[in-house]
Design a protein around this motif. Structure first.
Motif, mmCIF file in Angstrom:
data_model
loop_
_atom_site.group_PDB
_atom_site.id
_atom_site.type_symbol
_atom_site.label_atom_id
_atom_site.label_comp_id
_atom_site.label_asym_id
_atom_site.label_seq_id
_atom_site.Cartn_x
_atom_site.Cartn_y
_atom_site.Cartn_z
ATOM 1 N N LEU A 3 19.407 47.909 49.297
ATOM 2 C CA LEU A 3 18.747 47.270 48.169
ATOM 3 C C LEU A 3 17.615 46.399 48.695
ATOM 4 O O LEU A 3 17.737 45.804 49.760
ATOM 5 C CB LEU A 3 19.730 46.393 47.392
ATOM 6 C CG LEU A 3 20.836 47.098 46.634
ATOM 7 C CD1 LEU A 3 21.879 46.090 46.169
ATOM 8 C CD2 LEU A 3 20.263 47.842 45.441
ATOM 9 N N ASP A 7 15.576 42.593 44.799
ATOM 10 C CA ASP A 7 16.643 43.015 43.890
ATOM 11 C C ASP A 7 17.917 42.204 44.121
ATOM 12 O O ASP A 7 18.602 41.822 43.171
ATOM 13 C CB ASP A 7 16.935 44.509 44.049
ATOM 14 C CG ASP A 7 15.809 45.378 43.537
ATOM 15 O OD1 ASP A 7 15.037 44.913 42.666
ATOM 16 O OD2 ASP A 7 15.697 46.527 43.995
ATOM 17 N N LYS A 71 16.497 49.445 36.084
ATOM 18 C CA LYS A 71 16.144 50.016 37.395
ATOM 19 C C LYS A 71 17.319 49.854 38.371
ATOM 20 O O LYS A 71 17.665 50.780 39.105
ATOM 21 C CB LYS A 71 14.898 49.315 37.921
ATOM 22 C CG LYS A 71 14.472 49.735 39.311
ATOM 23 C CD LYS A 71 13.233 48.938 39.708
ATOM 24 C CE LYS A 71 13.207 48.447 41.068
ATOM 25 N NZ LYS A 71 13.973 47.582 41.740
ATOM 26 N N ASP A 74 20.187 52.292 37.750
ATOM 27 C CA ASP A 74 19.891 53.603 38.347
ATOM 28 C C ASP A 74 20.080 53.579 39.868
ATOM 29 O O ASP A 74 20.647 54.503 40.443
ATOM 30 C CB ASP A 74 18.466 54.034 38.010
ATOM 31 C CG ASP A 74 18.292 54.409 36.557
ATOM 32 O OD1 ASP A 74 19.304 54.632 35.856
ATOM 33 O OD2 ASP A 74 17.127 54.444 36.102
ATOM 34 N N GLU A 75 19.592 52.527 40.511
ATOM 35 C CA GLU A 75 19.687 52.445 41.980
ATOM 36 C C GLU A 75 21.118 52.294 42.461
ATOM 37 O O GLU A 75 21.453 52.727 43.567
ATOM 38 C CB GLU A 75 18.844 51.281 42.490
ATOM 39 C CG GLU A 75 17.360 51.528 42.390
ATOM 40 C CD GLU A 75 16.523 50.361 42.878
ATOM 41 O OE1 GLU A 75 17.082 49.421 43.467
ATOM 42 O OE2 GLU A 75 15.303 50.414 42.658
#
Length: 79
Positions: A3, A7, A71, A74-75
């Motif tokens: 990550l 984030d 986002k 999804d990650e």
């Protein structure tokens, strides 16, 4: 799972994290640890909960926070 630092900082700031998860994310940020599949699932769930309460404006348009949360969801999906 990797990550971005931004984030991780975002999740530390906005999510209601347990002390254990907060410590784990701080270790991930410093490169001392990696997230497990179960931890990624937990974070994805927390992002989803936050998205429901803070992710949309009065006209149901996504907020900046909502876009970032989506986002991350999804990650954090580990298939």
């Amino acid at each position: 799972m990797r990550l971005a630092q931004a984030d991780i900082a975002f999740m530390l700031r906005v999510l209601d994290l347990s002390e254990d998860m907060r410590n784990k994310l701080e270790k991930v940020a410093s490169g001392e640890a990696k997230l497990t599949v179960d931890e990624a699932d937990e974070l994805r769930d927390l992002c989803g909960e936050r998205l429901q309460t803070h992710g949309f404006g009065p006209n149901y348009e996504p907020t900046q926070e909502g876009v970032h949360l989506a986002k991350l969801i999804d990650e954090l999906f580990v298939g």
